[in-house]
Design an enzyme around this catalytic site. Sequence first.
Site, mmCIF file in Angstrom:
data_model
loop_
_atom_site.group_PDB
_atom_site.id
_atom_site.type_symbol
_atom_site.label_atom_id
_atom_site.label_comp_id
_atom_site.label_asym_id
_atom_site.label_seq_id
_atom_site.Cartn_x
_atom_site.Cartn_y
_atom_site.Cartn_z
ATOM 1 N N ARG A 97 48.312 46.908 61.225
ATOM 2 C CA ARG A 97 48.177 48.289 60.764
ATOM 3 C C ARG A 97 48.210 48.369 59.245
ATOM 4 N N LYS B 121 34.754 59.000 48.572
ATOM 5 C CA LYS B 121 34.772 58.071 47.436
ATOM 6 C C LYS B 121 36.100 58.167 46.672
ATOM 7 N N GLU C 74 29.325 54.619 45.452
ATOM 8 C CA GLU C 74 29.307 53.174 45.309
ATOM 9 C C GLU C 74 30.683 52.620 45.641
ATOM 10 N N PHE C 75 30.729 51.602 46.471
ATOM 11 C CA PHE C 75 32.018 50.989 46.809
ATOM 12 C C PHE C 75 32.134 49.554 46.289
ATOM 13 N N VAL D 176 50.442 43.362 36.683
ATOM 14 C CA VAL D 176 50.871 44.120 35.505
ATOM 15 C C VAL D 176 50.344 45.555 35.574
ATOM 16 N N ALA E 150 33.031 46.394 44.058
ATOM 17 C CA ALA E 150 34.082 46.083 43.093
ATOM 18 C C ALA E 150 33.489 45.109 42.076
ATOM 19 N N CYS F 200 37.494 53.152 37.627
ATOM 20 C CA CYS F 200 37.533 54.084 38.761
ATOM 21 C C CYS F 200 38.906 54.575 39.168
ATOM 22 N N PHE F 201 39.858 53.677 39.367
ATOM 23 C CA PHE F 201 41.104 54.074 40.035
ATOM 24 C C PHE F 201 41.796 55.252 39.350
ATOM 25 N N LYS G 238 40.739 57.260 37.006
ATOM 26 C CA LYS G 238 39.870 58.437 36.862
ATOM 27 C C LYS G 238 39.759 59.196 38.178
ATOM 28 N N VAL H 235 25.137 57.692 35.782
ATOM 29 C CA VAL H 235 25.643 57.732 34.406
ATOM 30 C C VAL H 235 27.169 57.789 34.432
ATOM 31 N N SER I 50 27.079 58.179 40.680
ATOM 32 C CA SER I 50 28.309 58.164 39.883
ATOM 33 C C SER I 50 29.438 58.760 40.721
HETATM 34 C C1 UDX Z 1 57.735 52.571 63.814
HETATM 35 C C2 UDX Z 1 56.954 51.330 63.421
HETATM 36 O O1 UDX Z 1 55.575 51.486 63.791
HETATM 37 C C3 UDX Z 1 57.534 50.118 64.059
HETATM 38 O O2 UDX Z 1 56.846 48.949 63.620
HETATM 39 C C4 UDX Z 1 59.032 50.018 63.705
HETATM 40 O O3 UDX Z 1 59.589 48.926 64.368
HETATM 41 C C5 UDX Z 1 59.756 51.308 64.080
HETATM 42 O O4 UDX Z 1 59.097 52.421 63.467
HETATM 43 P P1 UDX Z 1 57.753 54.170 65.940
HETATM 44 O O5 UDX Z 1 58.543 55.080 65.089
HETATM 45 O O6 UDX Z 1 58.246 53.874 67.301
HETATM 46 O O7 UDX Z 1 57.546 52.747 65.221
HETATM 47 O O8 UDX Z 1 56.275 54.725 66.132
HETATM 48 P P2 UDX Z 1 54.951 54.765 65.247
HETATM 49 O O9 UDX Z 1 53.800 54.531 66.147
HETATM 50 O O10 UDX Z 1 54.993 53.940 64.031
HETATM 51 O O11 UDX Z 1 54.888 56.283 64.826
HETATM 52 C C6 UDX Z 1 55.829 56.884 63.937
HETATM 53 C C7 UDX Z 1 55.453 58.342 63.711
HETATM 54 O O12 UDX Z 1 54.272 58.435 62.881
HETATM 55 C C8 UDX Z 1 55.146 59.099 64.981
HETATM 56 O O13 UDX Z 1 55.705 60.393 64.913
HETATM 57 C C9 UDX Z 1 53.627 59.155 64.999
HETATM 58 O O14 UDX Z 1 53.152 60.263 65.730
HETATM 59 C C10 UDX Z 1 53.323 59.261 63.512
HETATM 60 N N1 UDX Z 1 51.967 58.804 63.149
HETATM 61 C C11 UDX Z 1 51.590 57.493 63.274
HETATM 62 C C12 UDX Z 1 51.024 59.710 62.650
HETATM 63 O O15 UDX Z 1 51.323 60.895 62.492
HETATM 64 N N2 UDX Z 1 49.776 59.242 62.321
HETATM 65 C C13 UDX Z 1 49.392 57.956 62.435
HETATM 66 O O16 UDX Z 1 48.240 57.591 62.103
HETATM 67 C C14 UDX Z 1 50.336 57.027 62.940
HETATM 68 C C1 UDX Z 2 37.272 49.593 42.650
HETATM 69 C C2 UDX Z 2 37.074 49.649 44.171
HETATM 70 O O1 UDX Z 2 37.624 48.452 44.761
HETATM 71 C C3 UDX Z 2 35.594 49.771 44.508
HETATM 72 O O2 UDX Z 2 35.433 49.920 45.896
HETATM 73 C C4 UDX Z 2 35.032 51.000 43.782
HETATM 74 O O3 UDX Z 2 33.642 51.106 44.017
HETATM 75 C C5 UDX Z 2 35.293 50.904 42.279
HETATM 76 O O4 UDX Z 2 36.693 50.745 42.045
HETATM 77 P P1 UDX Z 2 37.025 47.707 40.775
HETATM 78 O O5 UDX Z 2 37.750 48.693 39.908
HETATM 79 O O6 UDX Z 2 35.766 47.100 40.262
HETATM 80 O O7 UDX Z 2 36.656 48.406 42.175
HETATM 81 O O8 UDX Z 2 38.009 46.480 41.130
HETATM 82 P P2 UDX Z 2 39.217 46.268 42.166
HETATM 83 O O9 UDX Z 2 39.052 44.924 42.754
HETATM 84 O O10 UDX Z 2 39.358 47.389 43.114
HETATM 85 O O11 UDX Z 2 40.498 46.195 41.228
HETATM 86 C C6 UDX Z 2 40.995 47.322 40.525
HETATM 87 C C7 UDX Z 2 42.253 46.958 39.776
HETATM 88 O O12 UDX Z 2 43.339 46.750 40.674
HETATM 89 C C8 UDX Z 2 42.150 45.656 38.955
HETATM 90 O O13 UDX Z 2 42.784 45.838 37.725
HETATM 91 C C9 UDX Z 2 42.867 44.642 39.813
HETATM 92 O O14 UDX Z 2 43.389 43.593 39.064
HETATM 93 C C10 UDX Z 2 43.961 45.507 40.413
HETATM 94 N N1 UDX Z 2 44.496 44.967 41.682
HETATM 95 C C11 UDX Z 2 43.695 44.899 42.783
HETATM 96 C C12 UDX Z 2 45.826 44.544 41.761
HETATM 97 O O15 UDX Z 2 46.553 44.593 40.780
HETATM 98 N N2 UDX Z 2 46.290 44.069 42.957
HETATM 99 C C13 UDX Z 2 45.524 43.988 44.081
HETATM 100 O O16 UDX Z 2 46.024 43.562 45.128
HETATM 101 C C14 UDX Z 2 44.177 44.417 43.984
HETATM 102 P P1 ADP Z 3 29.199 52.891 35.325
HETATM 103 O O1 ADP Z 3 30.376 51.961 35.457
HETATM 104 O O2 ADP Z 3 29.416 54.201 36.049
HETATM 105 O O3 ADP Z 3 27.898 52.258 35.674
HETATM 106 P P2 ADP Z 3 28.511 52.651 32.491
HETATM 107 O O4 ADP Z 3 29.151 53.307 31.300
HETATM 108 O O5 ADP Z 3 28.572 51.178 32.627
HETATM 109 O O6 ADP Z 3 29.151 53.371 33.782
HETATM 110 O O7 ADP Z 3 26.966 53.070 32.565
HETATM 111 C C1 ADP Z 3 26.475 54.361 32.424
HETATM 112 C C2 ADP Z 3 25.183 54.319 31.595
HETATM 113 O O8 ADP Z 3 24.549 55.601 31.659
HETATM 114 C C3 ADP Z 3 25.366 54.008 30.112
HETATM 115 O O9 ADP Z 3 24.618 52.849 29.783
HETATM 116 C C4 ADP Z 3 24.806 55.262 29.379
HETATM 117 O O10 ADP Z 3 24.093 54.933 28.202
HETATM 118 C C5 ADP Z 3 23.862 55.826 30.423
HETATM 119 N N1 ADP Z 3 23.561 57.266 30.280
HETATM 120 C C6 ADP Z 3 24.453 58.273 30.145
HETATM 121 N N2 ADP Z 3 23.791 59.469 30.083
HETATM 122 C C7 ADP Z 3 22.465 59.210 30.183
HETATM 123 C C8 ADP Z 3 21.257 60.017 30.205
HETATM 124 N N3 ADP Z 3 21.299 61.356 30.115
HETATM 125 N N4 ADP Z 3 20.069 59.384 30.326
HETATM 126 C C9 ADP Z 3 20.014 58.032 30.438
HETATM 127 N N5 ADP Z 3 21.097 57.226 30.429
HETATM 128 C C10 ADP Z 3 22.306 57.787 30.305
#
Ligand code: UDX
Ligand code: UDX
Ligand code: ADP
Length: 464
Positions: free
Chosen positions: A262, A222, A163-164, A272, A166, A278-279, A281, A92, A133
């Site tokens: 990376r 999520k 749910e993931f 825009v 899009a 989702c995002f 919220k 829901v 949800s």
């Molecule tokens: C970075 C860029 O990766 C590289 O492309 C650019 O040219 C220079 O800056 P560097 O600083 O040498 O390189 O190392 P990097 O591996 O990116 O790590 C930077 C810091 O982030 C380190 O302290 C590392 O421990 C930390 N780190 C990196 C994290 O804490 N978690 C991670 O998941 C990745």
């Molecule tokens: C998102 C997550 O992708 C999905 O995994 C999750 O389950 C629900 O939320 P959704 O909102 O359906 O899915 O669409 P998404 O493709 O993620 O786009 C979200 C918004 O970001 C849209 O308005 C889209 O236009 C915007 N967007 C996305 C950008 O502006 N630039 C991008 O590069 C990607």
């Molecule tokens: P989502 O993107 O999460 O699927 P929606 O608004 O599209 O969200 O769908 C949620 C649905 O759940 C709606 O159609 C709403 O009527 C229904 N709903 C909410 N509460 C209840 C409930 N208690 N019993 C049955 N259906 C419900």
Amino acid sequence: MKTIKSICCIGAGYVGGPTMSVIAQKNPNIKVTVVDLNQQRIADWNDQDLSKLPIFEPGLDQVVEEARGRNLFFSTQVDEAIDEADMIFISVNTPTKTYGKGVGMAADLKYVELCARQIARVATSDKIVVEKSTLPVRTAQAIKSILDHTGNGVKFQILSNPEFLAEGTAMTDLANPDRVLIGGEQTPEGKKAIEALVNIYGAWVPKTQILTTNLWSSELSKLVANAFLAQRVSSINAISELCEATEANVEEVAKAIGMDSRIGPKFLKASVGFGGSCFQKDILNLVYISKSLGLNEVADYWEQVIIMNNHQRNRFANNIVSNLYNTVSGKKIAFLGWAFKKDTNDTRESAAIYVADKLIDEQAQISVYDPKVSATQMQSDLNYLNTRTETENKTYLKTKTDPYKALESAHAIAVLTEWDEFKDYDWQRIYEAMIKPAFVFDGRNVLDQEQLKAIGFQVQSIGK
Ligand code: UDX
Ligand code: UDX
Ligand code: ADP
């Protein structure tokens, strides 16, 4: 754990509908019943004319056609379906609260709680209850507490299975998921429940892609996945403003950074602003939870993603006004697109709504064409903001079903959704029918700028 023969899904929306259609398609031996309180929605899911399905999602109609009536059913008989099921998905809506504590931030869990109470009241046999949800971390505990204390003495296992998918690509995302995540209690009964759900997805998803975790990790993952995705969009959007102020081009920058394995190339499209249910919220949820735990730096860090998104929408609207000689009063601004992204009729949190609202504040006349969104939906989106009366909104916002009619005599065109068809319009014809100078503000960078400029348009896009 006995094998699952019957599934009930509460909520026939954008998540429940497509997900259950695919589960039913891939598990023909399991009866899947999707229930909803909304009678019209269920009637639309049952309509013989598949173009009437309540949500538009490419490929959904074929799956519904294959499974509906065989082992997939849509119904308003909620109690019956709950009692019959071995496994119940809660799917829901969980909108951001519009009242009381946590207003504008926390998720409103009243619909989820109502479901839990209904399940507790009706169930006469053991059930697995699956949270589908998006929910704040630790909601499973609340559901469990309600079920254990108000139920008929039957046993419940709670799973989190976020749910993931899009929208717009839901069917391929469901058919080939990057991963399926299932969280549950780490007790023998909890593990059996997890196994039962793993087997349902295992009908088509390789086991190596099905991750199992504890409940809380699953719930949190999520929120975090959506926060990271949204953060990428806000990050590239921040850079788009910097590009506009310099000689850099955001598409070139995105390509250059995306080739670093990376960073990766996806989700770097400046726009825009992001929308969707989702995002925003989920980030607000993350911020609210962090604040509640006293983690103010964590909260501030993630809140910045939303602040940047609001800024991007406002910036787009302001740019239209300043280019049109600082006034849009009485001018027709045509919108191409209203949905929050292409290939969906969903408009929740769409940038178009906020841009329209801002331009109407400046007394612009907005004329919208979207291939899938109805006029009623657009009006209701604008009314939901409560900026002005419904009558006023009606006079300022008009919807056209023919794009050329929407664009006729406009001072400017704003592209708000990246629908493919916009690229193929007869732009020469559009130019001739517009007021000159004819402006195009491409909020999605989808149109061919050079072609438009050659025709005579004044073109502005994001980050160039
Ligand atoms: C970075 C860029 O990766 C590289 O492309 C650019 O040219 C220079 O800056 P560097 O600083 O040498 O390189 O190392 P990097 O591996 O990116 O790590 C930077 C810091 O982030 C380190 O302290 C590392 O421990 C930390 N780190 C990196 C994290 O804490 N978690 C991670 O998941 C990745
Ligand atoms: C998102 C997550 O992708 C999905 O995994 C999750 O389950 C629900 O939320 P959704 O909102 O359906 O899915 O669409 P998404 O493709 O993620 O786009 C979200 C918004 O970001 C849209 O308005 C889209 O236009 C915007 N967007 C996305 C950008 O502006 N630039 C991008 O590069 C990607
Ligand atoms: P989502 O993107 O999460 O699927 P929606 O608004 O599209 O969200 O769908 C949620 C649905 O759940 C709606 O159609 C709403 O009527 C229904 N709903 C909410 N509460 C209840 C409930 N208690 N019993 C049955 N259906 C419900």
